[in-house]
Design a protein around this motif. Structure first.
Motif, PDB file in Angstrom:
ATOM      1  N   SER A 228      -3.466  -9.248  -7.075  1.00 57.72           N
ATOM      2  CA  SER A 228      -2.723  -8.389  -7.993  1.00 57.72           C
ATOM      3  C   SER A 228      -2.026  -7.272  -7.241  1.00 57.72           C
ATOM      4  O   SER A 228      -2.536  -6.754  -6.233  1.00 57.72           O
ATOM      5  N   ASP A 229      -0.863  -6.862  -7.747  1.00 53.51           N
ATOM      6  CA  ASP A 229      -0.157  -5.742  -7.120  1.00 53.51           C
ATOM      7  C   ASP A 229      -0.866  -4.404  -7.352  1.00 53.51           C
ATOM      8  O   ASP A 229      -0.474  -3.388  -6.774  1.00 53.51           O
ATOM      9  N   LYS A 230      -1.913  -4.408  -8.176  1.00 54.61           N
ATOM     10  CA  LYS A 230      -2.691  -3.185  -8.390  1.00 54.61           C
ATOM     11  C   LYS A 230      -3.711  -2.947  -7.275  1.00 54.61           C
ATOM     12  O   LYS A 230      -4.280  -1.861  -7.165  1.00 54.61           O
ATOM     13  N   CYS A 231      -3.950  -3.971  -6.456  1.00 55.36           N
ATOM     14  CA  CYS A 231      -4.876  -3.819  -5.328  1.00 55.36           C
ATOM     15  C   CYS A 231      -4.497  -4.817  -4.233  1.00 55.36           C
ATOM     16  O   CYS A 231      -5.220  -5.787  -3.997  1.00 55.36           O
ATOM     17  N   PRO A 232      -3.383  -4.589  -3.535  1.00 53.35           N
ATOM     18  CA  PRO A 232      -2.919  -5.544  -2.522  1.00 53.35           C
ATOM     19  C   PRO A 232      -3.617  -5.367  -1.175  1.00 53.35           C
ATOM     20  O   PRO A 232      -2.981  -5.203  -0.128  1.00 53.35           O
ATOM     21  N   SER A 233      -4.945  -5.408  -1.171  1.00 45.67           N
ATOM     22  CA  SER A 233      -5.691  -5.115   0.056  1.00 45.67           C
ATOM     23  C   SER A 233      -5.573  -6.219   1.097  1.00 45.67           C
ATOM     24  O   SER A 233      -5.637  -5.949   2.297  1.00 45.67           O
ATOM     25  N   TRP A 234      -5.394  -7.482   0.668  1.00 48.76           N
ATOM     26  CA  TRP A 234      -5.235  -8.555   1.645  1.00 48.76           C
ATOM     27  C   TRP A 234      -3.858  -8.458   2.312  1.00 48.76           C
ATOM     28  O   TRP A 234      -3.726  -8.664   3.516  1.00 48.76           O
ATOM     29  N   GLN A 235      -2.836  -8.141   1.532  1.00 46.48           N
ATOM     30  CA  GLN A 235      -1.505  -7.942   2.105  1.00 46.48           C
ATOM     31  C   GLN A 235      -1.527  -6.795   3.109  1.00 46.48           C
ATOM     32  O   GLN A 235      -0.932  -6.886   4.196  1.00 46.48           O
ATOM     33  N   ALA A 236      -2.226  -5.719   2.766  1.00 48.14           N
ATOM     34  CA  ALA A 236      -2.325  -4.572   3.674  1.00 48.14           C
ATOM     35  C   ALA A 236      -3.030  -4.960   4.969  1.00 48.14           C
ATOM     36  O   ALA A 236      -2.636  -4.533   6.059  1.00 48.14           O
ATOM     37  N   ALA A 237      -4.066  -5.778   4.844  1.00 44.11           N
ATOM     38  CA  ALA A 237      -4.795  -6.225   6.036  1.00 44.11           C
ATOM     39  C   ALA A 237      -3.910  -7.105   6.922  1.00 44.11           C
ATOM     40  O   ALA A 237      -3.921  -6.984   8.153  1.00 44.11           O
ATOM     41  N   MET A 238      -3.133  -7.989   6.303  1.00 42.80           N
ATOM     42  CA  MET A 238      -2.236  -8.841   7.079  1.00 42.80           C
ATOM     43  C   MET A 238      -1.165  -8.009   7.787  1.00 42.80           C
ATOM     44  O   MET A 238      -0.826  -8.274   8.941  1.00 42.80           O
ATOM     45  N   ASP A 239      -0.658  -7.000   7.106  1.00 45.81           N
ATOM     46  CA  ASP A 239       0.375  -6.143   7.702  1.00 45.81           C
ATOM     47  C   ASP A 239      -0.179  -5.362   8.891  1.00 45.81           C
ATOM     48  O   ASP A 239       0.512  -5.171   9.904  1.00 45.81           O
ATOM     49  N   ALA A 240      -1.435  -4.896   8.765  1.00 43.76           N
ATOM     50  CA  ALA A 240      -2.045  -4.078   9.815  1.00 43.76           C
ATOM     51  C   ALA A 240      -2.700  -4.916  10.912  1.00 43.76           C
ATOM     52  O   ALA A 240      -2.951  -4.419  12.010  1.00 43.76           O
ATOM     53  N   GLY A 241      -3.007  -6.176  10.594  1.00 40.67           N
ATOM     54  CA  GLY A 241      -3.714  -7.024  11.557  1.00 40.67           C
ATOM     55  C   GLY A 241      -5.214  -6.879  11.480  1.00 40.67           C
ATOM     56  O   GLY A 241      -5.950  -7.510  12.247  1.00 40.67           O
ATOM     57  N   HIS A 242      -5.692  -6.073  10.540  1.00 34.08           N
ATOM     58  CA  HIS A 242      -7.130  -5.874  10.339  1.00 34.08           C
ATOM     59  C   HIS A 242      -7.324  -5.217   8.970  1.00 34.08           C
ATOM     60  O   HIS A 242      -6.383  -4.646   8.401  1.00 34.08           O
ATOM     61  N   PRO A 243      -8.533  -5.300   8.400  1.00 33.22           N
ATOM     62  CA  PRO A 243      -8.767  -4.679   7.095  1.00 33.22           C
ATOM     63  C   PRO A 243      -8.514  -3.175   7.121  1.00 33.22           C
ATOM     64  O   PRO A 243      -8.909  -2.480   8.067  1.00 33.22           O
ATOM     65  N   VAL A 244      -7.840  -2.694   6.079  1.00 29.99           N
ATOM     66  CA  VAL A 244      -7.575  -1.263   5.941  1.00 29.99           C
ATOM     67  C   VAL A 244      -7.832  -0.852   4.494  1.00 29.99           C
ATOM     68  O   VAL A 244      -7.708  -1.665   3.571  1.00 29.99           O
ATOM     69  N   ALA A 245      -8.195   0.404   4.305  1.00 26.83           N
ATOM     70  CA  ALA A 245      -8.427   0.921   2.960  1.00 26.83           C
ATOM     71  C   ALA A 245      -7.118   0.939   2.178  1.00 26.83           C
ATOM     72  O   ALA A 245      -6.084   1.367   2.692  1.00 26.83           O
ATOM     73  N   THR A 246      -7.180   0.464   0.938  1.00 35.47           N
ATOM     74  CA  THR A 246      -5.988   0.318   0.098  1.00 35.47           C
ATOM     75  C   THR A 246      -6.244   0.956  -1.263  1.00 35.47           C
ATOM     76  O   THR A 246      -7.313   0.742  -1.842  1.00 35.47           O
ATOM     77  N   PRO A 247      -5.300   1.735  -1.787  1.00 39.30           N
ATOM     78  CA  PRO A 247      -5.489   2.312  -3.127  1.00 39.30           C
ATOM     79  C   PRO A 247      -5.649   1.219  -4.185  1.00 39.30           C
ATOM     80  O   PRO A 247      -4.984   0.187  -4.126  1.00 39.30           O
ATOM     81  N   VAL A 248      -6.541   1.462  -5.120  1.00 40.48           N
ATOM     82  CA  VAL A 248      -6.818   0.497  -6.190  1.00 40.48           C
ATOM     83  C   VAL A 248      -6.431   1.120  -7.524  1.00 40.48           C
ATOM     84  O   VAL A 248      -6.848   2.238  -7.840  1.00 40.48           O
ATOM     85  N   GLY A 249      -5.638   0.387  -8.312  1.00 37.88           N
ATOM     86  CA  GLY A 249      -5.281   0.835  -9.646  1.00 37.88           C
ATOM     87  C   GLY A 249      -6.017   0.016 -10.697  1.00 37.88           C
ATOM     88  O   GLY A 249      -6.626  -1.011 -10.385  1.00 37.88           O
ATOM     89  N   PRO A 250      -5.994   0.470 -11.950  1.00 36.41           N
ATOM     90  CA  PRO A 250      -6.626  -0.316 -13.020  1.00 36.41           C
ATOM     91  C   PRO A 250      -5.987  -1.696 -13.101  1.00 36.41           C
ATOM     92  O   PRO A 250      -4.766  -1.828 -13.074  1.00 36.41           O
TER      93      PRO A 250
ATOM     94  N   ALA B 255     -10.624  -6.266  -7.345  1.00 35.14           N
ATOM     95  CA  ALA B 255     -10.290  -4.873  -7.009  1.00 35.14           C
ATOM     96  C   ALA B 255     -11.193  -4.348  -5.899  1.00 35.14           C
ATOM     97  O   ALA B 255     -12.028  -3.471  -6.102  1.00 35.14           O
ATOM     98  N   VAL B 256     -11.020  -4.884  -4.701  1.00 36.76           N
ATOM     99  CA  VAL B 256     -11.786  -4.464  -3.527  1.00 36.76           C
ATOM    100  C   VAL B 256     -10.832  -3.719  -2.597  1.00 36.76           C
ATOM    101  O   VAL B 256      -9.879  -4.309  -2.074  1.00 36.76           O
ATOM    102  N   PRO B 257     -11.050  -2.432  -2.356  1.00 38.42           N
ATOM    103  CA  PRO B 257     -10.075  -1.638  -1.599  1.00 38.42           C
ATOM    104  C   PRO B 257      -9.932  -2.024  -0.133  1.00 38.42           C
ATOM    105  O   PRO B 257      -8.866  -1.853   0.449  1.00 38.42           O
ATOM    106  N   THR B 258     -11.006  -2.549   0.475  1.00 41.78           N
ATOM    107  CA  THR B 258     -10.948  -2.982   1.866  1.00 41.78           C
ATOM    108  C   THR B 258     -11.540  -4.375   1.962  1.00 41.78           C
ATOM    109  O   THR B 258     -12.720  -4.567   1.637  1.00 41.78           O
ATOM    110  N   VAL B 259     -10.762  -5.345   2.392  1.00 43.82           N
ATOM    111  CA  VAL B 259     -11.270  -6.718   2.465  1.00 43.82           C
ATOM    112  C   VAL B 259     -12.348  -6.813   3.543  1.00 43.82           C
ATOM    113  O   VAL B 259     -12.432  -5.973   4.453  1.00 43.82           O
ATOM    114  N   GLY B 260     -13.157  -7.846   3.472  1.00 44.74           N
ATOM    115  CA  GLY B 260     -14.256  -8.008   4.413  1.00 44.74           C
ATOM    116  C   GLY B 260     -13.764  -8.311   5.828  1.00 44.74           C
ATOM    117  O   GLY B 260     -12.812  -9.068   6.019  1.00 44.74           O
ATOM    118  N   TYR B 261     -14.437  -7.734   6.815  1.00 47.46           N
ATOM    119  CA  TYR B 261     -14.057  -7.958   8.214  1.00 47.46           C
ATOM    120  C   TYR B 261     -14.333  -9.394   8.643  1.00 47.46           C
ATOM    121  O   TYR B 261     -13.511 -10.028   9.324  1.00 47.46           O
TER     122      TYR B 261
END
Length: 414
Positions: A209-231, A238-244
């Motif tokens: 969901s675009d309300k919690c794009p934590s996997w996209q953020a991890a792919m962009d950074a090359g590693h898991p990163v904290a991502t803002p979560v919306g309702p 709705a997991v703000p940081t994907v698993g390492y």
């Protein structure tokens, strides 16, 4: 700040998990969907919502319990969860005689809290969100000597989730693609590993969901990163940081990633109820939402598997999802029309609406805040139509009868 490297799960661990949990997990069906004709794809639904507690999470939970030492079993386990992970641990912990403590945030659905207690888990509600609940659970784990179980990143969890992929290969051996919802990444990692190990040509696509794009953020950074979560309707994702470990395992196995809107998820929930007679939560419907929303038209003519990975939707949320889905489908339409506030003014409006076979669901008169002619009134309407074409028919009729006096700005566009 150093970023944890993560550990990649092996195919041997997934294969061993499949043998280990075979007596305690339902082998769920993977049936051809009624939506195949609608999408131009041959869609098969892997119905994980038919697990006893309603989600795929049981696979990883069962595998983890089976790998505990006798000392760990006696001491018990602890986890933070607002839903499916807690339910799976509670149920299988009771079955295997392992004490389970679950820390659930104060916002957790009452139904899930009650079910965890029904399965004899020690339920403690702490924190306003998952992050606060997890911090409390980690501290209690150290204090009480309990084994903490991460619901989307422990290696035994990932290996257990991967057993779904092994079943899919047996049930649909000639599949071309699988579309998997992603939150923390556990299901994606285990399933992608299982399928790519046996069928390297199969395309693996992840959706969130675009309300919690934590996997996209991890792919962009090359590693898991904290991502803002919306309702989000897909609260299970709705997991703000994907698993390492999940990211390490799946990073090179995912062929394409999609981020979709909430309205598409709502529409997918509606379609599943109407066409498949399946009640599925937002997280479980997210992969289908990408197919219905036209994000994967390159799969037309292909055999595609979609896991319906959870069915534990809160009843109040379900009602909201259905209404939003109807709006996204063009079957609920909302507008404001300015009419003459004299006898027959409103009657004429309702005559036009009724004459088209449109049903008025709600109507409200607004006089006090109308800044034009004192003899005008704003009529706010919510109407039900058959489809987009029917809605457009109503739109044209109203624009013709009330030129420049109809406001459609509140409509949902997908």
């Amino acid at each position: 700040m150093d970023v944890p490297e993560g550990v990649a799960v092996t195919f041997e661990e997934v294969s061993a998990a499949s043998f280990r949990i075979r007596e305690g997990i339902n082998r769920t069906p993977c049936d051809r969907s009624h939506m195949s004709a609608l999408t131009g794809m041959e869609i098969f639904f892997k119905k994980e919502y038919q697990q006893f507690t309603g989600s795929f999470k049981e696979r990883g939970a069962r595998n983890t319990f089976m790998l505990l030492t006798q000392e760990q079993r006696r001491a018990g386990v602890i986890a933070a969860s607002a839903g499916n992970h807690a339910l799976s641990l509670a149920y299988h912990g009771r079955d295997l005689n392992v004490p389970v403590t679950v820390i659930m945030p104060l916002t957790a659905p009452l139904m899930k809290v009650s079910l965890c207690r029904h399965y004899e888990a020690n339920v403690i509600q702490r924190g306003n969100d998952f992050g606060e609940a997890k911090a409390y659970a980690m501290a209690m784990s150290e204090e009480k000597g309990l084994q903490y179980i991460n619901g989307y990143d422990d290696v035994p969890i990932l290996a257990g989730q991967g057993t779904m992929g092994l079943e899919i290969i047996e049930q649909v051996p000639d599949l071309d693609a699988i579309v998997i919802p992603v939150g923390g990444g556990g299901l994606l990692a285990g399933t992608a590993l299982a399928i790519k190990s046996l069928k390297p040509h199969v395309q693996v696509i992840s959706v969130e969901s675009d309300k919690c794009p934590s996997w996209q953020a991890a792919m962009d950074a090359g590693h898991p990163v904290a991502t803002p979560v919306g309702p989000t309707l897909a609260d299970g994702l709705a997991v703000p940081t994907v698993g390492y470990n999940a990211f390490k395992t799946a990073q090179k196995l995912v062929d394409k990633h999609i981020v979709i809107s909430e309205d598409k998820i709502a529409l997918a929930i509606l379609r599943l109820i109407e066409m498949e007679k399946a009640v599925v939560e937002g997280a479980g419907a997210t992969a289908l939402a990408a197919l219905l929303g036209g994000d994967l038209d390159e799969l037309k003519g292909k055999k595609v598997v979609v896991p319906l990975c959870g069915g534990n939707i809160d009843t109040t949320v379900l009602g909201r999802c259905l209404e939003r889905g109807l709006a996204a489908d063009g079957r609920l339409i909302k507008f404001v029309v300015r009419v003459d506030d004299r006898p027959n003014g409103v009657a004429e409006l309702t005559r036009i609406i009724g004459g088209l076979g449109v049903s008025i669901k709600d109507i409200f008169h607004e006089r006090a805040w109308v800044r034009s002619d004192i003899f005008n009134v704003d009529i706010k309407c919510v109407c039900e139509t058959r489809d987009f074409a029917h809605s457009n028919e109503l739109r044209l009729a109203l624009e013709k009868s009330y030129p420049n006096r109809v406001d459609w700005s509140s409509q949902i566009h997908t």
